[in-house]
Motif scaffolding. Sequence first.
Motif, PDB file in Angstrom:
ATOM      1  N   THR A   1      -1.298   2.123   3.714  1.00  0.00           N
ATOM      2  CA  THR A   1       0.196   2.176   3.832  1.00  0.00           C
ATOM      3  C   THR A   1       0.746   2.198   5.158  1.00  0.00           C
ATOM      4  OG1 THR A   1       0.094   3.127   1.345  1.00  0.00           O
ATOM      5  CG2 THR A   1       2.127   3.564   2.903  1.00  0.00           C
ATOM      6  N   VAL A   2       1.918   1.331   5.208  1.00  0.00           N
ATOM      7  CA  VAL A   2       2.632   1.425   6.600  1.00  0.00           C
ATOM      8  C   VAL A   2       3.822   2.379   6.261  1.00  0.00           C
ATOM      9  CG1 VAL A   2       3.800   0.029   8.345  1.00  0.00           C
ATOM     10  CG2 VAL A   2       1.499  -0.548   7.596  1.00  0.00           C
TER      11      VAL A   2
ATOM     12  N   GLN B   1      -5.014   8.768   1.715  1.00  0.00           N
ATOM     13  CA  GLN B   1      -4.604   7.662   2.073  1.00  0.00           C
ATOM     14  C   GLN B   1      -4.869   7.213   3.376  1.00  0.00           C
ATOM     15  OE1 GLN B   1      -3.650   5.538  -0.858  1.00  0.00           O
ATOM     16  NE2 GLN B   1      -4.298   7.762  -1.947  1.00  0.00           N
ATOM     17  N   GLN B   2      -4.942   5.931   3.752  1.00  0.00           N
ATOM     18  CA  GLN B   2      -5.114   5.360   4.948  1.00  0.00           C
ATOM     19  C   GLN B   2      -3.530   5.161   5.246  1.00  0.00           C
ATOM     20  OE1 GLN B   2      -7.385   1.901   5.564  1.00  0.00           O
ATOM     21  NE2 GLN B   2      -7.266   1.852   7.714  1.00  0.00           N
TER      22      GLN B   2
ATOM     23  N   ALA C   1      -0.769  -4.647   4.962  1.00  0.00           N
ATOM     24  CA  ALA C   1      -0.541  -3.372   3.994  1.00  0.00           C
ATOM     25  C   ALA C   1      -0.308  -3.527   2.750  1.00  0.00           C
ATOM     26  CB  ALA C   1       0.485  -2.495   4.605  1.00  0.00           C
ATOM     27  N   THR C   2      -0.866  -2.769   1.901  1.00  0.00           N
ATOM     28  CA  THR C   2      -0.500  -2.800   0.314  1.00  0.00           C
ATOM     29  C   THR C   2       0.666  -2.135   0.044  1.00  0.00           C
ATOM     30  OG1 THR C   2      -2.965  -2.513  -0.120  1.00  0.00           O
ATOM     31  CG2 THR C   2      -1.309  -2.106  -1.995  1.00  0.00           C
ATOM     32  N   SER C   3       1.126  -1.232   0.738  1.00  0.00           N
ATOM     33  CA  SER C   3       2.393  -0.632   0.365  1.00  0.00           C
ATOM     34  C   SER C   3       3.044  -0.388   1.609  1.00  0.00           C
ATOM     35  CB  SER C   3       2.319   0.979  -0.112  1.00  0.00           C
ATOM     36  OG  SER C   3       1.495   0.675  -1.292  1.00  0.00           O
ATOM     37  N   VAL C   4       4.554  -0.657   1.756  1.00  0.00           N
ATOM     38  CA  VAL C   4       5.261  -0.596   3.131  1.00  0.00           C
ATOM     39  C   VAL C   4       6.551   0.428   2.593  1.00  0.00           C
ATOM     40  CG1 VAL C   4       6.713  -1.493   4.571  1.00  0.00           C
ATOM     41  CG2 VAL C   4       4.649  -2.688   3.778  1.00  0.00           C
ATOM     42  N   VAL C   5       6.604   1.702   3.281  1.00  0.00           N
ATOM     43  CA  VAL C   5       7.685   2.557   3.230  1.00  0.00           C
ATOM     44  C   VAL C   5       8.637   2.505   4.253  1.00  0.00           C
ATOM     45  CG1 VAL C   5       8.401   4.937   2.611  1.00  0.00           C
ATOM     46  CG2 VAL C   5       6.222   4.246   1.866  1.00  0.00           C
ATOM     47  N   VAL C   6       9.984   1.820   4.232  1.00  0.00           N
ATOM     48  CA  VAL C   6      10.739   1.911   5.358  1.00  0.00           C
ATOM     49  C   VAL C   6      11.500   3.228   5.241  1.00  0.00           C
ATOM     50  CG1 VAL C   6      13.040   0.753   5.992  1.00  0.00           C
ATOM     51  CG2 VAL C   6      11.235  -0.353   5.329  1.00  0.00           C
TER      52      VAL C   6
ATOM     53  N   GLY D   1       5.077  -2.488  -4.172  1.00  0.00           N
ATOM     54  CA  GLY D   1       4.552  -1.709  -3.125  1.00  0.00           C
ATOM     55  C   GLY D   1       5.753  -1.596  -1.912  1.00  0.00           C
ATOM     56  N   ARG D   2       7.010  -1.919  -2.096  1.00  0.00           N
ATOM     57  CA  ARG D   2       8.038  -1.434  -1.115  1.00  0.00           C
ATOM     58  C   ARG D   2       8.861  -0.327  -1.684  1.00  0.00           C
ATOM     59  NH1 ARG D   2       4.322  -4.091   0.256  1.00  0.00           N
ATOM     60  NH2 ARG D   2       4.477  -6.268   1.342  1.00  0.00           N
ATOM     61  N   TYR D   3       9.036   0.322  -0.442  1.00  0.00           N
ATOM     62  CA  TYR D   3       9.918   1.783  -0.690  1.00  0.00           C
ATOM     63  C   TYR D   3      10.672   2.024   0.494  1.00  0.00           C
ATOM     64  CZ  TYR D   3       5.765   1.916  -3.715  1.00  0.00           C
ATOM     65  OH  TYR D   3       4.767   1.690  -4.545  1.00  0.00           O
TER      66      TYR D   3
END
Length: 415
Positions: free
Chosen positions: A11-12, A32-33, A247-252, A381-383
């Motif tokens: 997750t980035v 989580q990584q 990345a599977t998930s990206v949190v901005v 997968g985007r937040y």
Amino acid sequence: MTAQHRRSPLTVVVGAGLAGLACALDLCRSGQQVALLESSGGVGGRMRTDRRDGFLLDRGFQVFNTSYPQVKRRLDLRSLRLRPFTPGIIAHTSKGPVCLADPTRQPRKAGALLAGRALTARDLAAMAALTVRDTVLPVGPLKRRPDRSTAATLSRAGLSDEAVTEILRPFLAGVFLEDRLETSARFFHLVWRSMVRGTLCLPADGIGAVPAQLARGLPDGVLRLETPVAAVTASGVLLANGRELSATSVVVATDAVSAARLMPGSAVPDGRTVTTYYHAARGTPLEEPTLVVDSSGVVLNTCVLTEVAPTYAPPGTALISSSVLGRDRPGLESAVLQRLSELYGTDTSGWQQVAVYTVEGALPVMEPPWPLSRTTRFGTGRYVCGDHRATGSVQGAMASGTRAAREVMSDLVRL
């Protein structure tokens, strides 16, 4: 690092402000990584402190409230070496200065609250009733109340126009960064509750000590400074250096404008802008750690920071912080210094300007109806998280980051 941590999808988190730090911490603690990418050379976003010539200069005047639930959950308050403000204010009204203090914390100043000295008996009763309701009632009903402007709420509470115009509006203008009291009453009630239940203070090492402490809780290798992100892609993020990170998930977890650039289509609330002037003086103009507010509107508020925390300036020097709405402009500092001379009753011609900070988008515009919390999910997968997705406060930023981590983990379980 555990095997579970190595095997989990990456997750980035983009942005190492309070929201990004809270999100990354919770994801790491859940195994989580995580890669936390920050474009600048330090953490904190708008909550930063610069060191210059022996001065600690927060990037805009800020205070730290000990009562926020996220603060209690995440921070070691003792190690921050917190220094408190006076539990009250000095309001400079059209009739002169008025001292308003919390009589439960400063009984010796309770006499200033006698009817007629600061507020009428009716205003004192209305303010007491408002304070009791906001302090004693569970927070749930506060959040579920029909929303309206703060101005309308103060009027419905029975406070006179004079009390609002001369005292409450000048004080709350510095809290909301707007002087029409158009901010959501839901947010006002939570802020009022937190002020009564907590202590307003500053860390001895500056406001930047707060995000710095959070960052120290991250596992090695998670935080990557000076790593700007150019775009969010279908497979992860594209870094400014041209490298792509899958990345599977990206949190901005950036400010609203940057979030909209990285996640086109995300909501961008208008922002409030504030400018803070720092001046150095040989002697203190006020021998107490009290916030001074100005009903004339020339300045929002001013205080002698070294009376709160002497560590903010070299020995023998007073550091004064004064804020105004909007941007700096030619001639404004001279007008501010003239008004400070009147507020402090002293000659300010010898004060030296140490720094000026204009903070664009220091707070989101929170007009009613304003949701106190909202989902961070933007797409698969985007937040997107941050104070603009909750409330413009330390609590709001960290709560939004917490929610993002929770929603990321919930969605990963479904993969």
